[in-house]
Design a protein around this motif. Structure first.
Motif, PDB file in Angstrom:
ATOM      1  N   GLY A  60      -9.375  -7.072  -5.083  1.00 48.80           N
ATOM      2  CA  GLY A  60      -9.391  -7.950  -3.928  1.00 48.80           C
ATOM      3  C   GLY A  60      -7.978  -8.214  -3.425  1.00 48.80           C
ATOM      4  O   GLY A  60      -6.995  -7.639  -3.897  1.00 48.80           O
ATOM      5  N   LEU A  61      -7.887  -9.127  -2.458  1.00 45.23           N
ATOM      6  CA  LEU A  61      -6.585  -9.458  -1.864  1.00 45.23           C
ATOM      7  C   LEU A  61      -5.620  -9.991  -2.922  1.00 45.23           C
ATOM      8  O   LEU A  61      -4.440  -9.626  -2.940  1.00 45.23           O
ATOM      9  CB  LEU A  61      -6.769 -10.486  -0.740  1.00 45.23           C
ATOM     10  CG  LEU A  61      -5.475 -10.982  -0.075  1.00 45.23           C
ATOM     11  CD1 LEU A  61      -4.716  -9.824   0.562  1.00 45.23           C
ATOM     12  CD2 LEU A  61      -5.799 -12.068   0.953  1.00 45.23           C
ATOM     13  N   GLY A  62      -6.133 -10.862  -3.785  1.00 43.05           N
ATOM     14  CA  GLY A  62      -5.272 -11.430  -4.820  1.00 43.05           C
ATOM     15  C   GLY A  62      -4.678 -10.363  -5.724  1.00 43.05           C
ATOM     16  O   GLY A  62      -3.508 -10.443  -6.119  1.00 43.05           O
ATOM     17  N   ALA A  63      -5.487  -9.364  -6.056  1.00 44.49           N
ATOM     18  CA  ALA A  63      -5.003  -8.285  -6.919  1.00 44.49           C
ATOM     19  C   ALA A  63      -3.882  -7.510  -6.244  1.00 44.49           C
ATOM     20  O   ALA A  63      -2.860  -7.183  -6.869  1.00 44.49           O
ATOM     21  CB  ALA A  63      -6.157  -7.351  -7.275  1.00 44.49           C
ATOM     22  N   VAL A  67       0.071  -6.933  -7.268  1.00 40.16           N
ATOM     23  CA  VAL A  67       0.712  -5.614  -7.355  1.00 40.16           C
ATOM     24  C   VAL A  67       2.015  -5.605  -6.554  1.00 40.16           C
ATOM     25  O   VAL A  67       3.047  -5.106  -7.030  1.00 40.16           O
ATOM     26  CB  VAL A  67      -0.248  -4.515  -6.850  1.00 40.16           C
ATOM     27  CG1 VAL A  67       0.508  -3.197  -6.661  1.00 40.16           C
ATOM     28  CG2 VAL A  67      -1.403  -4.332  -7.824  1.00 40.16           C
ATOM     29  N   ALA A  68       1.969  -6.160  -5.350  1.00 42.83           N
ATOM     30  CA  ALA A  68       3.174  -6.204  -4.523  1.00 42.83           C
ATOM     31  C   ALA A  68       4.254  -7.060  -5.184  1.00 42.83           C
ATOM     32  O   ALA A  68       5.436  -6.700  -5.203  1.00 42.83           O
ATOM     33  CB  ALA A  68       2.845  -6.755  -3.137  1.00 42.83           C
ATOM     34  N   SER A 174      -5.339 -10.932 -17.018  1.00 43.92           N
ATOM     35  CA  SER A 174      -6.272 -11.781 -17.762  1.00 43.92           C
ATOM     36  C   SER A 174      -7.198 -12.575 -16.854  1.00 43.92           C
ATOM     37  O   SER A 174      -8.367 -12.802 -17.194  1.00 43.92           O
ATOM     38  CB  SER A 174      -5.509 -12.739 -18.679  1.00 43.92           C
ATOM     39  OG  SER A 174      -4.710 -13.639 -17.927  1.00 43.92           O
ATOM     40  N   ALA A 175      -6.714 -13.013 -15.696  1.00 42.59           N
ATOM     41  CA  ALA A 175      -7.551 -13.784 -14.771  1.00 42.59           C
ATOM     42  C   ALA A 175      -8.237 -12.879 -13.746  1.00 42.59           C
ATOM     43  O   ALA A 175      -9.431 -13.024 -13.480  1.00 42.59           O
ATOM     44  CB  ALA A 175      -6.717 -14.849 -14.061  1.00 42.59           C
ATOM     45  N   LEU A 176      -7.509 -11.959 -13.172  1.00 45.93           N
ATOM     46  CA  LEU A 176      -8.075 -11.053 -12.178  1.00 45.93           C
ATOM     47  C   LEU A 176      -8.685  -9.803 -12.811  1.00 45.93           C
ATOM     48  O   LEU A 176      -9.345  -9.011 -12.120  1.00 45.93           O
ATOM     49  CB  LEU A 176      -7.008 -10.641 -11.159  1.00 45.93           C
ATOM     50  CG  LEU A 176      -6.379 -11.786 -10.358  1.00 45.93           C
ATOM     51  CD1 LEU A 176      -5.372 -11.242  -9.358  1.00 45.93           C
ATOM     52  CD2 LEU A 176      -7.447 -12.606  -9.650  1.00 45.93           C
ATOM     53  N   LEU A 186       0.258   1.132 -10.422  1.00 46.28           N
ATOM     54  CA  LEU A 186       0.403   0.711  -9.025  1.00 46.28           C
ATOM     55  C   LEU A 186       1.742   0.013  -8.796  1.00 46.28           C
ATOM     56  O   LEU A 186       2.409   0.241  -7.780  1.00 46.28           O
ATOM     57  CB  LEU A 186      -0.742  -0.218  -8.636  1.00 46.28           C
ATOM     58  CG  LEU A 186      -2.121   0.432  -8.464  1.00 46.28           C
ATOM     59  CD1 LEU A 186      -3.189  -0.634  -8.274  1.00 46.28           C
ATOM     60  CD2 LEU A 186      -2.120   1.409  -7.296  1.00 46.28           C
ATOM     61  N   GLY A 187       2.141  -0.833  -9.748  1.00 44.74           N
ATOM     62  CA  GLY A 187       3.432  -1.500  -9.625  1.00 44.74           C
ATOM     63  C   GLY A 187       4.577  -0.505  -9.651  1.00 44.74           C
ATOM     64  O   GLY A 187       5.556  -0.632  -8.904  1.00 44.74           O
ATOM     65  N   ASN A 188       4.470   0.494 -10.515  1.00 43.66           N
ATOM     66  CA  ASN A 188       5.515   1.513 -10.608  1.00 43.66           C
ATOM     67  C   ASN A 188       5.589   2.345  -9.322  1.00 43.66           C
ATOM     68  O   ASN A 188       6.674   2.646  -8.818  1.00 43.66           O
ATOM     69  CB  ASN A 188       5.231   2.429 -11.796  1.00 43.66           C
ATOM     70  CG  ASN A 188       6.390   3.351 -12.114  1.00 43.66           C
ATOM     71  OD1 ASN A 188       7.471   2.896 -12.440  1.00 43.66           O
ATOM     72  ND2 ASN A 188       6.164   4.640 -11.996  1.00 43.66           N
TER      73      ASN A 188
END
Length: 287
Positions: A60-63, A67-68, A174-176, A186-188
């Protein structure tokens, strides 16, 4: 802390100290970071593709915001760490960065995430943090030998960035419930894309950096993501206030590598600090 979590963190510590040794030896900068980020994205892409096919994640948007955020914070972390290594010793910059990070992460996890570690676990965290400064030479090492102010500054800045992305990443996995492998990849990839405009303006440096540090680039591309994926996996079922301090066993490994392979010295004092660190980890496990 469970034995599974501790096993993941200790394995990650060996991998983390190893890639930091490679990064220190390379003396690389932004182009070095861009090269290993891009290569890492390619190496881990088949594993990520398999994960997505077998277990399609819900993003979702939060995820995507997480990542960003982690891409930006990790980019700052890698660049600050490289600057620190250009300014000072591995056995100075690494302990400062790794000591400041878990201290802030533990405090903020208690304040913002509502975590409630036991008294014994807090004692263990304190022992580990104090041991970090002993391993780096303590206050005498910071003042008596007059290390470069830039090295200390970059070490502390790196620690602040470590604390920031640790809390963000804990929430993400843990939450998302973002799979650690996918989240790190994705972060990399995001870090690589962010620095691509800079790298493309310096095409000539790309080839020379690859020729000079190809082995280090490949090593960091493999070891850095693997180490953090293990940590993220541990954070899916373990509080940050336990994981962040326990990761500091990598200080012992980095100090030994710095003393033996880079001739940075002070091995006796830093082994004393390592003894305190082992006691701290034991307290975390029992807590």
């Amino acid at each position: 802390m469970t034995l599974l979590a501790l096993s993941l963190i200790l394995t990650a510590a060996f991998l983390h100290a190893s890639w930091n040794l490679l990064a220190k030896r390379s003396g690389g900068g932004a182009i070095f970071v861009w090269l290993f980020a891009g290569l890492s994205s390619l190496i881990y892409a088949p594993f990520v593709a398999s994960l997505v096919i077998l277990q399609p994640p819900h993003m979702g948007l939060g995820a995507w915001l997480c990542v960003a955020g982690t891409a930006l914070l990790h980019l700052g972390y890698f660049l600050s760490l490289q600057r620190g290594y250009r300014s000072g010793d591995l056995s100075l910059v690494y302990p400062l960065a790794r000591g400041t990070g878990p201290l802030l992460a533990t405090v903020l996890a208690i304040a913002l995430l509502g975590e409630q570690p036991s008294g014994l676990a807090l004692v263990g965290a304190a022992l580990i943090i104090v041991s970090v400064f002993i391993l780096s030479g303590g206050l005498q090492g910071l003042t008596g030998t007059r290390p470069p102010a830039a090295a200390i500054g970059y070490g502390l800045l790196t620690g602040v960035l470590i604390a920031s992305y640790t809390l963000l990443d804990k929430y993400a996995v843990s939450a998302l419930l973002i799979p650690p492998l996918l989240y790190d990849w994705l972060g990399n990839l995001g870090r690589m894309l962010l620095i691509t405009p800079y790298a493309l303006r310096r095409r000539g440096q790309i080839a020379s950096e690859w020729r000079a540090n190809r082995g280090a680039i490949i090593g960091v591309a493999v070891l850095s993501p693997l180490a953090y994926i293990l940590v993220l996996t541990a954070m899916t079922f373990t509080p940050v206030s336990y994981v962040a301090p326990a990761r500091e066993v990598s200080i012992l490994i980095a100090v030994v590598l710095g003393a033996r392979l880079l001739d940075e010295g002070q091995i006796r004092t830093r082994l004393l600090g390592a003894a305190g660190m082992i006691c701290g980890i034991a307290a975390l496990v029992l807590g």
